[in-house]
Design a protein around this motif. Structure first.
Motif, mmCIF file in Angstrom:
data_model
loop_
_atom_site.group_PDB
_atom_site.id
_atom_site.type_symbol
_atom_site.label_atom_id
_atom_site.label_comp_id
_atom_site.label_asym_id
_atom_site.label_seq_id
_atom_site.Cartn_x
_atom_site.Cartn_y
_atom_site.Cartn_z
ATOM 1 N N ALA A 11 23.410 22.775 27.416
ATOM 2 C CA ALA A 11 22.285 21.761 27.644
ATOM 3 C C ALA A 11 23.697 21.268 29.399
ATOM 4 C CB ALA A 11 21.938 21.074 26.803
ATOM 5 N N VAL A 12 24.177 20.275 28.470
ATOM 6 C CA VAL A 12 25.509 19.524 29.298
ATOM 7 C C VAL A 12 26.408 20.060 30.228
ATOM 8 C CG1 VAL A 12 27.920 18.349 29.403
ATOM 9 C CG2 VAL A 12 25.973 17.996 27.114
ATOM 10 N N SER A 33 25.323 11.666 34.002
ATOM 11 C CA SER A 33 26.453 10.702 34.419
ATOM 12 C C SER A 33 27.350 9.766 33.774
ATOM 13 C CB SER A 33 25.479 9.458 34.499
ATOM 14 O OG SER A 33 24.779 9.045 34.160
ATOM 15 N N ARG A 34 28.379 8.927 34.159
ATOM 16 C CA ARG A 34 29.058 8.175 33.848
ATOM 17 C C ARG A 34 28.466 7.676 32.046
ATOM 18 N NH1 ARG A 34 33.812 7.852 31.975
ATOM 19 N NH2 ARG A 34 35.363 7.676 33.732
ATOM 20 N N ARG A 35 27.237 7.169 32.375
ATOM 21 C CA ARG A 35 26.685 6.082 31.652
ATOM 22 C C ARG A 35 26.348 7.372 30.547
ATOM 23 N NH1 ARG A 35 20.953 3.130 31.900
ATOM 24 N NH2 ARG A 35 21.320 2.429 29.483
ATOM 25 N N GLU A 36 25.377 8.407 30.533
ATOM 26 C CA GLU A 36 24.983 9.399 29.874
ATOM 27 C C GLU A 36 25.902 10.037 28.783
ATOM 28 O OE1 GLU A 36 21.203 11.825 32.056
ATOM 29 O OE2 GLU A 36 22.818 11.904 33.114
ATOM 30 N N GLU A 88 28.441 10.916 24.337
ATOM 31 C CA GLU A 88 30.435 10.347 22.709
ATOM 32 C C GLU A 88 29.985 9.253 22.417
ATOM 33 O OE1 GLU A 88 34.405 9.633 23.976
ATOM 34 O OE2 GLU A 88 33.644 8.841 25.288
ATOM 35 N N LYS A 89 29.420 7.716 22.414
ATOM 36 C CA LYS A 89 28.824 7.400 20.999
ATOM 37 C C LYS A 89 27.984 7.341 20.100
ATOM 38 C CE LYS A 89 28.229 2.649 24.194
ATOM 39 N NZ LYS A 89 28.003 1.701 25.085
ATOM 40 N N LEU A 90 26.940 8.494 20.428
ATOM 41 C CA LEU A 90 25.881 9.454 19.185
ATOM 42 C C LEU A 90 26.802 10.628 18.829
ATOM 43 C CD1 LEU A 90 23.286 9.920 17.934
ATOM 44 C CD2 LEU A 90 23.181 12.059 20.159
#
Length: 128
Positions: free
Chosen positions: A102-103, A109-112, A117-119
């Motif tokens: 999927a990635v 985007s950088r935000r995504e 990464e946080k998840l």
């Protein structure tokens, strides 16, 4: 793990999207909202909602006229069910392979990427 409910078809997902986005509605209201995307007849919307009620995808409030339909499960529940099924059928049960595909399949985007990464950090912490 076998799903207790069948996965919604594409047409059923369109109806669920309407109900998730706009809340519980009558057949006429669902049909009107579906018409914004593609022409849909009243009897088609009615038949689909009857089938979806039988499958357990929506609930029907029979105490009012017209009857009001609501999604049985929140959007996130259905999304997780669909992803579990996809991971099992197309990726041999590997969530990692599903996520990597999927990635890799589109520019993020950088935000995504930061959110992913946080998840992953949070999930890694929960699995320790």
């Amino acid at each position: 793990m076998k799903n207790s409910l069948p996965n919604p078809t594409s047409a059923e997902l369109e109806i669920l999207q309407v109900l998730w986005d706009h809340g519980p509605h009558s057949v006429r209201e669902v049909q009107h909202l579906l018409n914004r995307v593609k022409p849909t007849g009243y009897t088609t919307a009615l038949k689909m909602l009857q089938i979806m009620t039988g499958k357990g995808l929506v609930t029907r409030d029979d105490t009012s006229r017209p009857q009001i339909y609501s999604p049985r499960y929140p959007r996130e529940h259905t999304q997780r069910q669909l992803l579990r099924d996809l991971a099992e059928r197309a990726f041999g049960g590997s969530v990692k392979a599903l996520v990597l595909q999927a990635v890799a399949g589109r520019k993020s985007s950088r935000r995504e990427l930061e959110e992913m990464e946080k998840l992953l950090d949070r999930l890694e912490g929960e699995n320790k």
